[in-house]
Every structure is written in C-alpha cells, then in structure tokens.
Design a protein around this motif. Structure first.
Motif, short mmCIF file in Angstrom:
data_model
loop_
_atom_site.label_atom_id
_atom_site.label_comp_id
_atom_site.label_asym_id
_atom_site.label_seq_id
_atom_site.Cartn_x
_atom_site.Cartn_y
_atom_site.Cartn_z
N TYR A 26 -50.65 -108.59 0.73
CA TYR A 26 -51.03 -107.56 -0.25
C TYR A 26 -52.54 -107.32 -0.21
O TYR A 26 -53.00 -106.17 -0.20
CB TYR A 26 -50.57 -108.00 -1.64
N LEU A 27 -53.31 -108.42 -0.14
CA LEU A 27 -54.77 -108.28 -0.10
C LEU A 27 -55.22 -107.55 1.16
O LEU A 27 -56.17 -106.77 1.13
CB LEU A 27 -55.44 -109.65 -0.16
N GLN B 178 -59.33 -114.31 -6.07
CA GLN B 178 -58.81 -115.57 -5.54
C GLN B 178 -58.91 -115.62 -4.02
O GLN B 178 -59.12 -116.68 -3.43
CB GLN B 178 -57.36 -115.77 -5.99
N GLY B 179 -58.78 -114.46 -3.39
CA GLY B 179 -58.99 -114.41 -1.94
C GLY B 179 -60.44 -114.75 -1.61
O GLY B 179 -60.71 -115.50 -0.66
N ILE C 133 -56.47 -110.94 -7.99
CA ILE C 133 -55.92 -111.48 -6.75
C ILE C 133 -57.00 -111.46 -5.67
O ILE C 133 -57.16 -112.43 -4.91
CB ILE C 133 -54.67 -110.69 -6.32
N ALA C 134 -57.78 -110.38 -5.64
CA ALA C 134 -58.86 -110.31 -4.66
C ALA C 134 -59.91 -111.39 -4.94
O ALA C 134 -60.46 -111.98 -4.01
CB ALA C 134 -59.50 -108.93 -4.68
N PRO D 5 -65.85 -114.77 3.85
CA PRO D 5 -66.05 -113.94 5.05
C PRO D 5 -64.76 -113.23 5.48
O PRO D 5 -64.80 -112.09 5.94
CB PRO D 5 -66.49 -114.94 6.12
N ARG D 6 -63.62 -113.90 5.27
CA ARG D 6 -62.35 -113.26 5.61
C ARG D 6 -62.12 -112.02 4.76
O ARG D 6 -61.65 -110.99 5.24
CB ARG D 6 -61.19 -114.25 5.41
N MET D 7 -62.47 -112.14 3.48
CA MET D 7 -62.29 -110.99 2.59
C MET D 7 -63.19 -109.84 2.99
O MET D 7 -62.82 -108.67 2.90
CB MET D 7 -62.58 -111.40 1.13
N ARG D 8 -64.40 -110.17 3.46
CA ARG D 8 -65.29 -109.12 3.95
C ARG D 8 -64.64 -108.37 5.10
O ARG D 8 -64.67 -107.15 5.16
CB ARG D 8 -66.60 -109.76 4.42
N TYR E 158 -63.44 -105.92 1.75
CA TYR E 158 -63.89 -106.11 0.37
C TYR E 158 -65.40 -106.28 0.29
O TYR E 158 -66.02 -106.87 1.17
CB TYR E 158 -63.22 -107.35 -0.24
N LEU F 154 -61.65 -107.97 5.62
CA LEU F 154 -60.49 -107.17 5.17
C LEU F 154 -60.94 -105.90 4.45
O LEU F 154 -60.10 -105.09 4.07
CB LEU F 154 -59.60 -108.00 4.23
N PHE G 82 -55.40 -117.24 3.04
CA PHE G 82 -55.83 -117.69 1.72
C PHE G 82 -54.86 -118.73 1.18
O PHE G 82 -53.76 -118.41 0.71
CB PHE G 82 -55.95 -116.50 0.77
N PRO H 209 -55.11 -106.42 -9.31
CA PRO H 209 -55.76 -106.35 -7.99
C PRO H 209 -57.12 -107.05 -7.99
O PRO H 209 -57.45 -107.78 -7.07
CB PRO H 209 -55.92 -104.83 -7.77
N PHE H 210 -57.89 -106.85 -9.07
CA PHE H 210 -59.19 -107.50 -9.16
C PHE H 210 -59.06 -109.03 -9.09
O PHE H 210 -59.79 -109.69 -8.35
CB PHE H 210 -59.88 -107.10 -10.48
N HIS I 116 -60.28 -102.02 -5.35
CA HIS I 116 -60.37 -103.48 -5.24
C HIS I 116 -60.64 -104.15 -6.57
O HIS I 116 -60.23 -105.27 -6.81
CB HIS I 116 -61.52 -103.86 -4.31
N ARG J 9 -62.39 -116.59 -3.43
CA ARG J 9 -62.53 -118.03 -3.66
C ARG J 9 -62.15 -118.81 -2.40
O ARG J 9 -62.84 -119.73 -1.99
CB ARG J 9 -61.60 -118.44 -4.81
N ASP J 10 -61.05 -118.41 -1.75
CA ASP J 10 -60.54 -119.17 -0.61
C ASP J 10 -61.33 -118.93 0.67
O ASP J 10 -61.48 -119.85 1.47
CB ASP J 10 -59.06 -118.82 -0.37
N ASP J 11 -61.83 -117.73 0.89
CA ASP J 11 -62.49 -117.45 2.16
C ASP J 11 -63.28 -116.13 2.08
O ASP J 11 -62.77 -115.06 2.43
CB ASP J 11 -61.44 -117.37 3.28
#
Lengths: 261, 385
Positions: A111-112, B211-212, B208-209, B218-221, B225, B223, A101, B205-206, A121, B214-216
């Motif tokens: 952390y994420l 923003q993750g 920061i996640a 599918p990557r967050m999925r 989320y 991980l 990210f 946490p909400f 979450h 926002r950036d990507d």
C-alpha cells in the motif's frame, strides 16, 4: 540473435547516462559510464564485486548525486533531483537487502509503495474512497508475487524468499516505467529462482527493466542485453549470446585471468 | 462463575480467545473505576494521584507515539508543553499581575493560543530536527528543550519572577484544590480523546507512512515520500498532544514556572513512557500512574537505612523501581500485563493470540526499547545525505 530489435529506437530513451562518475574520497566507484535504455529494454548489469554496480544504481535512483555527468530520466535532466521526485516520474527500485518495512503487514507495505507515487501522503483521515483503489492495487500486486495468503502477516515474520517477493511486489505496485532490481535472486532457492524468472518475464512489455544479477541463469534468461562493468567502467555491452562468448567476461567471472599470458 | 463460562463460550464461538476476553474485561473494569473514581477515592488521592497521572500520561503518550510510530525519541515534549502553558499563562487573566503579560483574555482563548503557539514552535523545532536520527535526534531535541527552559528562566517579562501564578481557568473547573472532580473528569476526557485520536491517526495514510519512515527512511524516500516533512508533521502532532498536557498541568498547579519544565521533568516524562511500555500507547498512562503512586508513597514511606536511604531520598526509590521494571520487562508495565494475560489465557485452555491484529500491535517495535539502541532507523549515520 543480433542486437535486440528496438521497436521504438526513435523514441526518447527512458534513461540516459552521460559520463557518470562517482568518487568516494580517492576511490572511483563509478567512472565515465554512458548508458541508454529505451522503453521495453531488459538489461542486466554484470560484474564482479566492487565493480560499481550498486553505486551506479544509487546514483540513478537519487540516493546520492554523481560527482560527474548527467542523468536523464524520461527525457528530463534529474541529476540534482531528490530520490522522491524520480519515484514520482516512474522509477522503482529494489535493494540487495530487501529493505521492506518490518513493523507493518504485507498489505501495508505494498500500500505504501502504491501511495508513494501519488499525492496525499500526509492525509490524516481514513477515507475508503481514497484508499480502496490503492488497497485493491496492493492486493493485486501481492497476488502477482504469490503473497496473497500473507496479506495480513507482519513482514518481520516473512522468510527471506518472501521478503524478496514482497520487494518486487512493492516495485510493481508503483506501476513504474523503469524498474531497477538489485540482485533479485540473491539467496533464493532453486525453486524460488524459477518463480522469479517467471515473475520478471511476465512484466508488461512496456516496462523497462534494469537488473544487477550474479546468477547467470536469471541474468541471461530475463535480459535481452547485457552490460559488463569492471572497476567502475563499462567494458562490454552485447546480447546474452555475445556476452557468453566474450573472453573478458570469462576472465572476470571464471578466473582464467592468466590464461593467455 | 457461570456467567464467565457463558461469556467464554460465546466468545469462542465468534473466534475470540481468552486473552482477548481478558483484555475486554480489564478495559471495562478500568473504565468503571475511572468513571467512579471520585466516589471511590479521597479528594486528595483523586487529585494528587489520578488527575496527575492523567495529565502526565498525556505528556508521556506524546513521547510514546513519536517513538512507537515514528522511531523518534524526543526530549522536547516537556519544553513544548511548557511553551503552551506559558503562552496561555501570559495572555489570560492572572490575579497576580507581576507574572507574565496578563492580557486578560478569556481562559478558552488562552487554551487555543497556548496550543497554537506550541504547535507552531514545534513545526520549527521539527524542521530543525527532522533530518537527524537516533541519538542525534535525541541530542537536538534535548538542546531545544534546554533552550526553552533557559529562555523562560531568563526572559522574566514572559515567565514572571519565579513563574506565573493564579492563572485563571474556565469557570466549570472551579478550584481544583477544594473540588478536584471537574478537573479530574476534564483530564480523563482529554486522555480518552488523545488516545482515540492517536489510534485513529496511525491507521490513516499519514500514520502508515510514518511507520514506514520509522522502519526505513531512505526506502521511503525512494518510494516517493518527503521524509523530513513527514517527520516534522508527526513532531507537530506530538506537540499538539503535549500542549494539551501543558494546559492541564497549568490548571492542575494553577501556576507555571521555569522550574516545572526543567531537565528533571524532561527525564521524568521519558521515564514514565519507558516504565509504562513503549510498545503501546496505553503504556504512557500506566507509567504515569505508577510514577504518581511511587512519587506519592515514596515521599511518605521511604524507610531510613543509615546513610543509604531516608525519606528525603524518595527519588532513589523511584530510580530503583524504574531499574527493576526495565530489567524485568523491557516492554515496561504494559509488557508485564500482556504476559499475565497470555498466561491466564493458556491456563484457561485456549492458545494466546498470535499473528493476528492484537499480536501485530505488540510485535511492531522499531527496535528494542532503550535510548542506546534508539539509533534505530538510521543505518547511514546521523544525517541524511
């Protein structure tokens, strides 16, 4: 060395693929793949470009479902489960492009990863009670992959090698039971490859590792067993020594395709 | 002069740099001016420029927040504040009973109801739009926005004929036309609260996640989320902020009509967010102030240049200024401010902040500003597979 000793041969497989196929229109990217991994296995998937390795990874991770076959993770059929459920079951993966990210710091990235496999979450408050263990985990993982000095750096400013390290740090922070790394050594310098091999060798022995790797040095040093794919199918499985001696592998990788003809 | 030097040294000793000090100086000056504004400006300027800029800024900051931290360009924010305004306008007491349901609730019950309805509708809208990215997300929110506009345009039972007038306000606000001070301070307080709330949320946490995602996405999925749920909740938070602007706009105008949430207003709020600068939340209010000033002066002082320009074409001036700001500084007015601050910092001898928290805030744009590149996070097309 014979087929690597599996202490837990009787145990449930970490991953079991049965007849996995994935078509994109007329293209059979993956075709009839069976694969079993047991706790602690270190397996590398080899194969030329277009062999279907990354497609297989995407199917296992839940990026898209297979068109045929079933996927079992830790004994449960997850063929139709979304990617996020598989992450929570204990599967972590990295990508060919590091997929980190850019808009966050190194520490926030890890952390994420640590938060993702837990609940909360959408917790909309800052709570050091909840966050302190995750932050500690993030810093520890950053230390493991040699990024402890870059904790507060923006990821957009990291070098290619550092992004690779971060991707592995994120996978570690998930504390997975199965870790899948897609070409972790791609684009790394010689020195960075040595660091990578050390890093992977130092993983806890109960972590199952599935690698896609072109770099033979990394692939054969980290892995206990090798699966060779070609045109969507598995053509050979064996120990690194057997793979080194295999004629098909030589033909595919060394271009001596017409040698025998 | 000597005071400045002393402060500078003290600052340097504690590791502060000139740009940081200038930032604090500007903050203090702005705070003083805002608090004393009713003493400094005429009642008319206070109301038409500052109060207007404050509530428009709240509407725009909901756009900035969704883009800056969620990578979403939403065109539904004006529709959502319209929903809040109409919901409140229908349930509270209105003097003219022709418009709306006129249920006679107290003003504060109306505020709570208006915000609640807007947030609930936004949860539904968010659920519809949350699987789309970039230009597709923008088009869906545009469609929803027009849906709301035509709904209130045609269901006159809820919108009155030509709007709901004389909507009652809480007692302490009084009549903003005779005494604009209470509404000004209310809008100022609401702005500060909204700003603090959003700055707080993005470090949870909400946030920061988000923003993750926002950036990507599918990557967050992968991980773990639930990306559509997260984006839906972020959209609802944006709607909560926008609905506050909707309440304030009703108090400011004492009325609401379908015309006040039309496409022109939707675009105006987007323009405010962009000229202010999407890289920081403050930019929304800066953009709103610029918009209110240009709007106010362009209407009065647009020169006549043959057929090209006359006072009736004040919108041309707004368009030209918008173009000028976007071309000169893709980061909007806030970007110009930062460059000036860093320039002054260099002149004063210490290097500008870099790779620190302050610089981090500014670098972290999802993509370069602008709608055409806002397809940002989705590399795999419009829909998640």
């Amino acid at each position: 060395m014979a087929v690597p000793a599996r202490v837990t041969e009787a145990a449930e497989p970490v991953l079991r693929l049965r007849g996995i196929g994935r078509r994109f229109g007329g293209l059979r990217a993956v075709d009839g793949v069976d694969l079993e991994l047991y706790p602690g296995d270190r397996r590398t998937i080899l194969g030329p470009n277009g062999a279907g390795k990354t497609t297989l990874f995407n199917v296992i991770a839940g990026e898209f479902p297979p068109t045929e076959g079933t996927i079992e993770l830790f004994g449960a059929d997850v063929t139709q489960d979304p990617a996020r459920h598989r992450a929570k079951l204990g599967l972590a993966r990295t990508y060919q492009q590091s997929r980190v990210f850019d808009g966050l710091t190194v520490e926030d990235n890890i952390y994420l990863a640590a938060l993702g496999v837990r609940t909360g979450h959408t917790f909309p408050f800052r709570s050091s009670k909840r966050d302190a263990p995750l932050r500690a985990k993030a810093r520890a993982a950053a230390g493991d992959v040699g990024l402890i000095d870059r904790l507060q750096s923006m990821v957009s400013g990291l070098s290619h090698g550092e992004r690779r390290q971060l991707a592995i740090g994120m996978a570690r922070a998930m504390e997975p039971k199965l870790m899948m790394l897609d070409e972790p050594a791609a684009g790394l310098s010689r020195a960075e490859r040595v660091t990578l091999i050390e890093l992977l060798s130092a993983l806890p022995s109960d972590v199952t590792l599935l690698l896609i790797e072109h770099d033979m040095d990394v692939a054969l040093r980290v892995a206990q067993s090798v699966t060779m794919m070609h045109e969507g199918r598995i053509i050979v499985e064996g120990t690194p020594a057997e793979i080194r001696a295999n004629k098909d592998v030589h033909e595919l990788y060394l271009g001596s395709r017409y040698y025998d003809e | 002069m000597s005071a400045t030097v002393t402060r500078g040294r003290a600052g340097l000793r504690t590791g502060m740099t000139w740009p940081v000090l200038i930032g604090w100086g500007v903050l203090v000056a702005v705070a003083v001016v805002l608090l004393l504004a009713p003493q400094i400006f005429s009642a008319y300027d206070l109301s038409q420029i500052l109060t207007q800029a404050l509530w428009l800024g709240i509407a725009a900051v909901s756009v900035t927040f969704l883009y800056r931290y969620g990578g979403m360009v939403s065109l539904a924010q004006v529709a959502i504040y319209g929903i809040a305004g109409f919901a409140m306008g229908n349930v509270v007491h209105t003097i003219n009973s022709e418009g709306g349901l006129n249920l006679g609730w107290t003003p504060w019950a109306g505020v709570a109801f208006g915000i609640a309805v807007a947030v609930i509708v936004a949860l539904l809208f968010g659920a519809i739009a949350s699987r789309s990215y970039g230009i597709y997300f923008l088009m869906i929110t545009l469609a929803l926005s027009l849906l709301v506009f035509y709904f209130f345009g045609q269901v006159t039972k809820l919108s009155g004929f030509g709007g709901i007038r004389s909507i009652s306000r809480p007692g302490f606000i009084g009549d903003p036309i005779t005494d604009p001070k209470p509404l000004y301070y209310t809008a100022l307080g609401a702005s500060v609260l909204v700003y603090v709330l959003l700055r707080y949320v993005v470090r949870t946490p909400f946030g920061i996640a988000l923003q993750g995602i926002r950036d990507d996405p599918p990557r967050m999925r992968s991980l773990g989320y639930n990306v559509p749920l997260h984006r839906t909740l972020a959209f609802a938070l944006g709607a909560f902020v926008a609905s506050i602007a909707g309440i304030l706009s009703v108090w400011f105008n004492t009325q609401i009509s379908p015309g006040s949430i039309n496409l022109a207003q939707t675009i105006a709020v987007l323009i405010i967010a962009v000229i202010g600068g999407l890289s920081r939340l403050e930019g929304a209010w800066l953009g709103a102030l610029a918009y209110a000033l240009i709007d106010y002066y362009a209407r009065q002082h647009t020169p006549t240049l043959g057929l090209w320009l006359n006072p009736g074409r004040f919108a041309t001036i707004i368009g030209l200024v918008f173009l000028l700001i976007v071309l000169l500084s893709p980061d909007g007015l806030i970007g110009i401010g930062h460059r000036l601050r860093d320039l002054a910092g260099r002149r004063l001898g210490t290097p500008p902040t870099s790779d620190t928290a302050a610089a981090r805030e500014e670098q972290a744009l999802p993509e370069t500003a602008g709608v055409s590149t806002a397809s940002g996070p989705s590399s795999s097309g419009g829909q998640e597979p």
